[in-house]
Design a protein around this motif. Structure first.
Motif, PDB file in Angstrom:
ATOM      1  N   VAL A 156     -26.510  15.407  48.500  1.00 26.57           N
ATOM      2  CA  VAL A 156     -26.996  16.613  47.848  1.00 26.57           C
ATOM      3  C   VAL A 156     -25.798  17.229  47.140  1.00 26.57           C
ATOM      4  CG1 VAL A 156     -27.971  18.911  48.176  1.00 26.57           C
ATOM      5  CG2 VAL A 156     -28.722  17.018  49.639  1.00 26.57           C
ATOM      6  N   LEU A 157     -25.941  17.524  45.852  1.00 30.41           N
ATOM      7  CA  LEU A 157     -24.883  18.180  45.100  1.00 30.41           C
ATOM      8  C   LEU A 157     -25.033  19.686  45.263  1.00 30.41           C
ATOM      9  CD1 LEU A 157     -22.492  17.729  43.115  1.00 30.41           C
ATOM     10  CD2 LEU A 157     -24.146  18.098  41.263  1.00 30.41           C
ATOM     11  N   ASP A 158     -23.948  20.344  45.695  1.00 32.83           N
ATOM     12  CA  ASP A 158     -23.946  21.786  45.861  1.00 32.83           C
ATOM     13  C   ASP A 158     -22.851  22.357  44.964  1.00 32.83           C
ATOM     14  OD1 ASP A 158     -24.631  24.291  46.858  1.00 32.83           O
ATOM     15  OD2 ASP A 158     -23.382  24.096  48.649  1.00 32.83           O
ATOM     16  N   ALA A 159     -22.905  23.642  44.681  1.00 33.41           N
ATOM     17  CA  ALA A 159     -21.897  24.293  43.846  1.00 33.41           C
ATOM     18  C   ALA A 159     -21.685  25.716  44.307  1.00 33.41           C
ATOM     19  CB  ALA A 159     -22.332  24.283  42.383  1.00 33.41           C
ATOM     20  N   ALA A 160     -20.450  26.186  44.143  1.00 34.15           N
ATOM     21  CA  ALA A 160     -20.112  27.568  44.464  1.00 34.15           C
ATOM     22  C   ALA A 160     -18.878  27.941  43.659  1.00 34.15           C
ATOM     23  CB  ALA A 160     -19.836  27.721  45.953  1.00 34.15           C
ATOM     24  N   ALA A 203     -19.579  20.273  45.551  1.00 34.35           N
ATOM     25  CA  ALA A 203     -19.385  19.609  46.841  1.00 34.35           C
ATOM     26  C   ALA A 203     -20.578  18.699  47.088  1.00 34.35           C
ATOM     27  CB  ALA A 203     -19.289  20.641  47.957  1.00 34.35           C
ATOM     28  N   LEU A 204     -20.327  17.646  47.839  1.00 36.93           N
ATOM     29  CA  LEU A 204     -21.393  16.718  48.217  1.00 36.93           C
ATOM     30  C   LEU A 204     -21.721  16.909  49.678  1.00 36.93           C
ATOM     31  CD1 LEU A 204     -20.119  13.548  46.352  1.00 36.93           C
ATOM     32  CD2 LEU A 204     -22.178  14.871  45.822  1.00 36.93           C
ATOM     33  N   LEU A 205     -23.001  17.051  49.962  1.00 33.84           N
ATOM     34  CA  LEU A 205     -23.504  17.213  51.322  1.00 33.84           C
ATOM     35  C   LEU A 205     -24.413  16.047  51.651  1.00 33.84           C
ATOM     36  CD1 LEU A 205     -24.616  20.938  50.846  1.00 33.84           C
ATOM     37  CD2 LEU A 205     -22.387  20.125  51.657  1.00 33.84           C
ATOM     38  N   GLN A 206     -24.609  15.805  52.934  1.00 31.49           N
ATOM     39  CA  GLN A 206     -25.563  14.777  53.363  1.00 31.49           C
ATOM     40  C   GLN A 206     -26.972  15.335  53.217  1.00 31.49           C
ATOM     41  OE1 GLN A 206     -23.598  11.853  53.462  1.00 31.49           O
ATOM     42  NE2 GLN A 206     -25.126  11.341  54.964  1.00 31.49           N
ATOM     43  N   GLN A 207     -27.908  14.487  52.809  1.00 33.12           N
ATOM     44  CA  GLN A 207     -29.304  14.897  52.757  1.00 33.12           C
ATOM     45  C   GLN A 207     -29.809  15.041  54.189  1.00 33.12           C
ATOM     46  OE1 GLN A 207     -31.710  12.324  50.330  1.00 33.12           O
ATOM     47  NE2 GLN A 207     -30.602  12.835  48.470  1.00 33.12           N
ATOM     48  N   PRO A 208     -30.670  16.032  54.404  1.00 32.85           N
ATOM     49  CA  PRO A 208     -31.207  16.226  55.780  1.00 32.85           C
ATOM     50  C   PRO A 208     -32.070  15.062  56.218  1.00 32.85           C
ATOM     51  CG  PRO A 208     -32.082  17.891  54.256  1.00 32.85           C
ATOM     52  CD  PRO A 208     -31.176  16.983  53.493  1.00 32.85           C
ATOM     53  N   MET A 245     -32.130   9.226  46.481  1.00 34.24           N
ATOM     54  CA  MET A 245     -31.585   9.619  45.197  1.00 34.24           C
ATOM     55  C   MET A 245     -30.877  10.965  45.359  1.00 34.24           C
ATOM     56  SD  MET A 245     -33.411  10.292  41.511  1.00 34.24           S
ATOM     57  CE  MET A 245     -33.620   8.562  41.201  1.00 34.24           C
ATOM     58  N   LEU A 246     -29.814  11.169  44.607  1.00 33.71           N
ATOM     59  CA  LEU A 246     -29.082  12.429  44.610  1.00 33.71           C
ATOM     60  C   LEU A 246     -30.028  13.584  44.315  1.00 33.71           C
ATOM     61  CD1 LEU A 246     -26.190  13.823  44.578  1.00 33.71           C
ATOM     62  CD2 LEU A 246     -26.379  13.641  42.087  1.00 33.71           C
ATOM     63  N   THR A 247     -29.875  14.669  45.049  1.00 33.61           N
ATOM     64  CA  THR A 247     -30.624  15.888  44.778  1.00 33.61           C
ATOM     65  C   THR A 247     -29.617  17.020  44.557  1.00 33.61           C
ATOM     66  OG1 THR A 247     -30.818  16.472  47.121  1.00 33.61           O
ATOM     67  CG2 THR A 247     -32.612  15.155  46.149  1.00 33.61           C
ATOM     68  N   MET A 248     -30.110  18.163  44.097  1.00 33.03           N
ATOM     69  CA  MET A 248     -29.244  19.310  43.817  1.00 33.03           C
ATOM     70  C   MET A 248     -29.757  20.546  44.537  1.00 33.03           C
ATOM     71  SD  MET A 248     -28.709  19.045  39.689  1.00 33.03           S
ATOM     72  CE  MET A 248     -30.145  18.083  39.179  1.00 33.03           C
ATOM     73  N   THR A 249     -28.826  21.385  44.981  1.00 36.37           N
ATOM     74  CA  THR A 249     -29.202  22.686  45.509  1.00 36.37           C
ATOM     75  C   THR A 249     -29.524  23.594  44.322  1.00 36.37           C
ATOM     76  OG1 THR A 249     -26.949  23.560  45.457  1.00 36.37           O
ATOM     77  CG2 THR A 249     -27.656  22.450  47.503  1.00 36.37           C
ATOM     78  N   THR A 250     -30.118  24.727  44.606  1.00 36.71           N
ATOM     79  CA  THR A 250     -30.408  25.713  43.561  1.00 36.71           C
ATOM     80  C   THR A 250     -29.119  26.119  42.847  1.00 36.71           C
ATOM     81  OG1 THR A 250     -32.281  26.532  44.841  1.00 36.71           O
ATOM     82  CG2 THR A 250     -31.413  27.996  43.133  1.00 36.71           C
ATOM     83  N   GLU A 251     -28.050  26.292  43.605  1.00 41.31           N
ATOM     84  CA  GLU A 251     -26.765  26.691  43.026  1.00 41.31           C
ATOM     85  C   GLU A 251     -26.213  25.605  42.103  1.00 41.31           C
ATOM     86  OE1 GLU A 251     -27.565  26.808  46.256  1.00 41.31           O
ATOM     87  OE2 GLU A 251     -27.580  28.958  46.667  1.00 41.31           O
ATOM     88  N   ALA A 252     -26.346  24.348  42.501  1.00 37.37           N
ATOM     89  CA  ALA A 252     -25.865  23.246  41.668  1.00 37.37           C
ATOM     90  C   ALA A 252     -26.688  23.141  40.386  1.00 37.37           C
ATOM     91  CB  ALA A 252     -25.919  21.927  42.438  1.00 37.37           C
ATOM     92  N   ARG A 253     -28.001  23.309  40.481  1.00 35.90           N
ATOM     93  CA  ARG A 253     -28.844  23.262  39.278  1.00 35.90           C
ATOM     94  C   ARG A 253     -28.423  24.346  38.293  1.00 35.90           C
ATOM     95  NH1 ARG A 253     -32.950  22.180  43.133  1.00 35.90           N
ATOM     96  NH2 ARG A 253     -33.636  24.354  43.087  1.00 35.90           N
ATOM     97  N   ALA A 254     -28.206  25.555  38.790  1.00 40.18           N
ATOM     98  CA  ALA A 254     -27.791  26.661  37.918  1.00 40.18           C
ATOM     99  C   ALA A 254     -26.426  26.374  37.291  1.00 40.18           C
ATOM    100  CB  ALA A 254     -27.753  27.965  38.709  1.00 40.18           C
ATOM    101  N   ALA A 255     -25.503  25.828  38.065  1.00 36.79           N
ATOM    102  CA  ALA A 255     -24.166  25.526  37.543  1.00 36.79           C
ATOM    103  C   ALA A 255     -24.227  24.443  36.469  1.00 36.79           C
ATOM    104  CB  ALA A 255     -23.242  25.083  38.682  1.00 36.79           C
TER     105      ALA A 255
END
Length: 94
Positions: A75-79, A89-94, A1-11
């Motif tokens: 993984v959804l990331d944001a900056a 941005a979309l990243l691969q899950q580890p 399932m899609l997850t979010m980085t801390t930055e994406a959650r805040a955004a």
């Protein structure tokens, strides 16, 4: 399932709050309708009936059926970009 980085959650939380969406609101990711496997983001007050809801620490993302399948291992990331707007941005899950 899609997850979010801390930055994406805040955004996501900030975008939804600034849009005055209800407490049930979130960012919806859905097929953009171009047929080019692209996705569109929008702020909505609630998920649609068949959406998958990803909720992490107060941030809510609604995925249409196509997005849920395509983003399952991402993984959804944001900056911020150079102008200060949020870039996702979309990243691969580890």
């Amino acid at each position: 399932m899609l997850t979010m980085t801390t930055e994406a959650r805040a955004a996501v939380e900030s975008i939804v709050a600034n849009a005055n969406a209800a407490d049930t609101g979130g960012v919806r990711i859905a097929e953009d309708g171009t047929g080019a496997n692209g996705f569109a983001l929008s702020v909505t007050p609630e998920p649609q009936q068949d959406d998958t809801v990803v909720a992490e620490a107060g941030a809510r993302i609604f995925l249409d059926e196509t997005a849920a399948v395509a983003l399952d291992d991402k993984v959804l990331d944001a900056a911020p970009d150079a102008e200060g707007a949020v870039r996702f941005a979309l990243l691969q899950q580890p």
